[in-house]
Motif scaffolding. Sequence first.
Motif, PDB file in Angstrom:
ATOM      1  N   THR A   1      60.921 -53.683 -26.800  1.00 52.28           N
ATOM      2  CA  THR A   1      61.077 -54.707 -27.827  1.00 52.28           C
ATOM      3  C   THR A   1      61.470 -54.009 -29.122  1.00 52.28           C
ATOM      4  OG1 THR A   1      59.374 -56.051 -26.764  1.00 52.28           O
ATOM      5  CG2 THR A   1      59.903 -56.567 -29.054  1.00 52.28           C
ATOM      6  N   CYS A   2      62.427 -54.615 -29.828  1.00 54.88           N
ATOM      7  CA  CYS A   2      62.905 -54.010 -31.066  1.00 54.88           C
ATOM      8  C   CYS A   2      63.315 -55.120 -32.032  1.00 54.88           C
ATOM      9  CB  CYS A   2      64.072 -53.070 -30.784  1.00 54.88           C
ATOM     10  SG  CYS A   2      65.484 -53.868 -29.986  1.00 54.88           S
ATOM     11  N   GLU A   3      63.655 -54.727 -33.233  1.00 55.84           N
ATOM     12  CA  GLU A   3      64.156 -55.687 -34.211  1.00 55.84           C
ATOM     13  C   GLU A   3      65.516 -56.207 -33.751  1.00 55.84           C
ATOM     14  OE1 GLU A   3      62.547 -56.774 -36.969  1.00 55.84           O
ATOM     15  OE2 GLU A   3      60.845 -55.531 -36.392  1.00 55.84           O
ATOM     16  N   ASP A   4      65.798 -57.457 -34.061  1.00 55.58           N
ATOM     17  CA  ASP A   4      67.112 -58.011 -33.741  1.00 55.58           C
ATOM     18  C   ASP A   4      68.202 -57.138 -34.356  1.00 55.58           C
ATOM     19  OD1 ASP A   4      66.194 -60.189 -32.280  1.00 55.58           O
ATOM     20  OD2 ASP A   4      66.021 -61.472 -34.041  1.00 55.58           O
TER      21      ASP A   4
ATOM     22  N   GLU B   1      68.978 -54.136 -33.396  1.00 50.37           N
ATOM     23  CA  GLU B   1      68.709 -52.715 -33.146  1.00 50.37           C
ATOM     24  C   GLU B   1      68.946 -52.314 -31.691  1.00 50.37           C
ATOM     25  OE1 GLU B   1      67.644 -50.107 -35.225  1.00 50.37           O
ATOM     26  OE2 GLU B   1      68.340 -51.517 -36.745  1.00 50.37           O
ATOM     27  N   GLU B   2      69.329 -53.265 -30.858  1.00 50.56           N
ATOM     28  CA  GLU B   2      69.466 -53.000 -29.425  1.00 50.56           C
ATOM     29  C   GLU B   2      70.434 -51.856 -29.126  1.00 50.56           C
ATOM     30  OE1 GLU B   2      68.368 -57.352 -29.933  1.00 50.56           O
ATOM     31  OE2 GLU B   2      69.829 -56.010 -30.854  1.00 50.56           O
TER      32      GLU B   2
ATOM     33  N   MET C   1      62.705 -61.291 -32.263  1.00 50.67           N
ATOM     34  CA  MET C   1      62.649 -59.923 -31.778  1.00 50.67           C
ATOM     35  C   MET C   1      63.657 -59.735 -30.652  1.00 50.67           C
ATOM     36  SD  MET C   1      60.376 -58.317 -33.543  1.00 50.67           S
ATOM     37  CE  MET C   1      59.633 -56.912 -32.807  1.00 50.67           C
ATOM     38  N   GLY C   2      64.309 -58.576 -30.680  1.00 48.14           N
ATOM     39  CA  GLY C   2      65.247 -58.232 -29.629  1.00 48.14           C
ATOM     40  C   GLY C   2      64.523 -57.531 -28.489  1.00 48.14           C
ATOM     41  N   GLN C   3      65.163 -57.487 -27.369  1.00 52.52           N
ATOM     42  CA  GLN C   3      64.604 -56.759 -26.235  1.00 52.52           C
ATOM     43  C   GLN C   3      65.745 -56.125 -25.471  1.00 52.52           C
ATOM     44  OE1 GLN C   3      61.998 -58.909 -23.646  1.00 52.52           O
ATOM     45  NE2 GLN C   3      61.301 -57.058 -22.628  1.00 52.52           N
TER      46      GLN C   3
END
Length: 106
Positions: A16-19, A21-22, A1-3
Amino acid sequence: MGQVTITIDKREYAITCEDGEEAHIIKLSRILDEKAKLLSQSIGLINENMMLAMVGLLLADENQELQKKGGVVSTDEIVRMDTQTAQGIDSESERIRSLIQSIKQL
């Protein structure tokens, strides 16, 4: 997970988002930040919950207008809609200030 950490009206939020999608989240947050700044300039200091609710309402209104027009709106039309919204906010904030003054005089 991306942040990613976004800023809306000088307030930071960890999202927090999907990798991958930042960048998209940051782009969307800039739209929210612009709306929040518009509201802050018109109304002044308001609490965080009210700010986010009002920004949501502004975006929902714009989305509804887009749907009515088949999803195609020019930049000029968006600016016009934002200007109308800002004028409405100015009017309401003046009404609120007047009510506050009336209450203070009691």
